[in-house]
Design a protein around this motif. Structure first.
Motif: not given
Ligand code: F0G
Length: 466
Positions: A48-52, A99-104, A124-127, A213-217
């Motif tokens: 489903l995800t590589d997140s967490g 991440g989304r808390a930082a974006e928000g 999607d969360t950024t949008r 940057f959205d620096a997740c990866r």
């Molecule tokens: N930006 C990108 C590029 C992401 O892939 C994600 C999360 C977020 C922001 C938000 O970070 O989940 O810590 O609030 N992506 C996960 C995914 C959920 O499945 O790709 P978050």
């Protein structure tokens, strides 16, 4: 030997099991054909995800034990902050729970209704966080990034033409910041080249607009630069990261990805006023500025994870494992977006299920069938996630690509389990002509894919009897 070797051995294991197909059919019906609602105990391989979802190292678990839980100015925060400053190089480090808390928070303090935020492709969360402020989230990906069939080393690159058009159309005063997502998750986990980052950075500097940057990866992106871009072969991952981050004025980060942690995130900023405004909001919403919604032990695990993610052996294994899954799928004739990304393979559902129109969610159909047939969970990245109204005409616009993402958790699954996944995708291809479209029975106002309910179009079975 052509194998991505694991630079570690396994110290702890977790039992998983396969349940019967009949039980899986029950689960998917009860979940309204939405795989987010299936209990994880009913899933065999969870992509489903590589997140967490990664496995932490022995040193990260040790860091958890030595985490300092002081409310203010803990040792763990000092470690977190200095590690991040060392890699990212920005002036202010603001911890957040993800991440989304930082974006928000960033968007709350910087955006007004009617503003515009260009990005290569907004996640999607950024949008959603941009749109929540009344601003417009604008995707400016270079054209090749929207064509699943074309091979290219840096398909996450932003189009400077589209970016310039955005400034022309909306005016600089409506664009408080530009973002660049590395790697570009919604466009196939594809990297952005240093050359493209430099061009975007120069453009933004000329306009006087900050680049974030959205620096997740970020480490996966740096590895692709090292492997694919002229002049970086001999440079270390950390040096590449320093060069990348010097081109922007801050970043949002989910430590659940390249922080190798199960929770955590942060926002980095150079600008003192923005950092102060975000910190005021942080205290209101997340917590004191030295923990930001995290336990001290979480900060410690993230700091250790960030040190580990820079290891070239780890990155070669990590990205090699994803590439190997792609190679298997290729051998079995399963269509996917080329080349494979850093964290995931993205199946091309338009190619796989050409008889299902985009309005009937072919990628979601494929995802549901993959679960029913084999207990593998992927996620739809297509019209269910990204349908949106055209800001000018108000009409529903489907996204260019209709994908099923198979995101590989870090350091979790074996090559055998991923071979099983490839074989399962081939099974869905085999029964493809028997699959029917889905329609929505209920949806929430935003981020609908998480909680939406669906049913097969016209009722009955989603997989017709063979
Ligand atoms: N930006 C990108 C590029 C992401 O892939 C994600 C999360 C977020 C922001 C938000 O970070 O989940 O810590 O609030 N992506 C996960 C995914 C959920 O499945 O790709 P978050």
């Amino acid at each position: 030997m052509d194998l991505p070797f694991e630079p570690y051995r396994i110290k702890v294991v977790e039992k998983i099991q396969r349940i019967s197909r009949e039980e899986r059919v029950e689960h998917i019906r009860a979940a309204g054909y939405n795989v987010f609602k299936i209990p994880s105990a009913a899933i065999y391989v969870d992509l489903l995800t590589d997140s967490g979802t990664g496995a932490m190292s022995d040193l990260q678990w040790a860091a958890l034990m030595s985490g300092d839980e002081a409310y203010a100015c803990s040792n763990s925060f000092a470690d977190f902050e200095s590690t991040i400053k060392d890699i990212f190089g920005y002036k202010h480090v603001i911890p957040t729970h993800q991440g989304r808390a930082a974006e928000g928070m960033l968007f709350t303090v910087t955006l007004k209704p009617g503003n515009v935020v260009p990005n290569n492709i907004h996640f999607d969360t950024t949008r959603a966080n941009v749109e929540h402020t009344g601003a417009i989230a604008l995707d400016c990906i270079a054209p090749e990034g929207l064509d699943p069939a074309v091979e290219g080393p840096f398909k996450g690159n932003m189009s400077l033409v589209k970016l310039a058009e955005a400034f022309e159309k909306y005016g600089t005063e409506r664009i408080p910041l530009v973002m660049l997502t590395i790697t570009n998750n919604s466009g196939g986990g594809q990297p952005v080249s240093m050359a493209n980052m430099r061009e975007v950075s120069t453009f933004c500097r000329e306009k006087g607009v900050p680049l974030i940057f959205d620096a997740c990866r970020f480490a996966e992106n740096a590895w692709f630069i090292q492997q694919r871009e002229e002049g970086y072969r001999e440079m270390g991952i950390k040096e590449i990261c320093r060069e990348m981050f010097a081109l922007a004025q801050g970043c949002t980060m989910s430590a659940k990805k390249d922080g190798l942690a199960n929770i955590g995130g942060f926002l980095c900023l150079d600008d003192d006023q923005w950092a102060q405004n975000v910190t005021n909001l942080l205290i209101l919403r997340e917590g004191f500025p030295t923990y930001g919604g995290l336990a001290g032990r979480d900060l410690a695990a993230v700091a250790q994870g960030l040190r580990e993610v820079l290891d070239s052996d780890y990155l070669a294994y990590r990205i090699g494992q994803v590439a190997r899954l792609g190679k298997r799928l290729d051998e079995l004739g399963v269509p996917f977006l080329r080349p494979t990304g850093g964290h995931a393979v993205y199946l091309d559902a338009k190619m796989a299920l050409p008889h299902i129109p985009q309005a009937q969610f072919p990628a979601q159909v494929f995802t549901a069938a993959l679960y029913i047939e084999r207990g593998v969970r992927g996620v739809e990245i297509g019209s269910l996630m990204f349908d949106h109204k055209d800001p000018d005409t108000g009409e529903i616009v489907h996204p260019a690509m209709e994908l099923v993402r198979l995101a590989v958790p870090r350091r979790v699954y074996t090559h055998t389990q991923l071979d099983y996944v490839a074989d399962s995708c081939a099974r869905v291809m085999e029964i493809g002509p028997r699959l029917r479209g889905l329609e929505i029975t209920w949806e929430p106002p935003a981020l609908r894919h998480f909680t939406v309910k669906l049913k097969p179009v016209g009722g009955g079975r989603m997989i017709a009897k063979g």
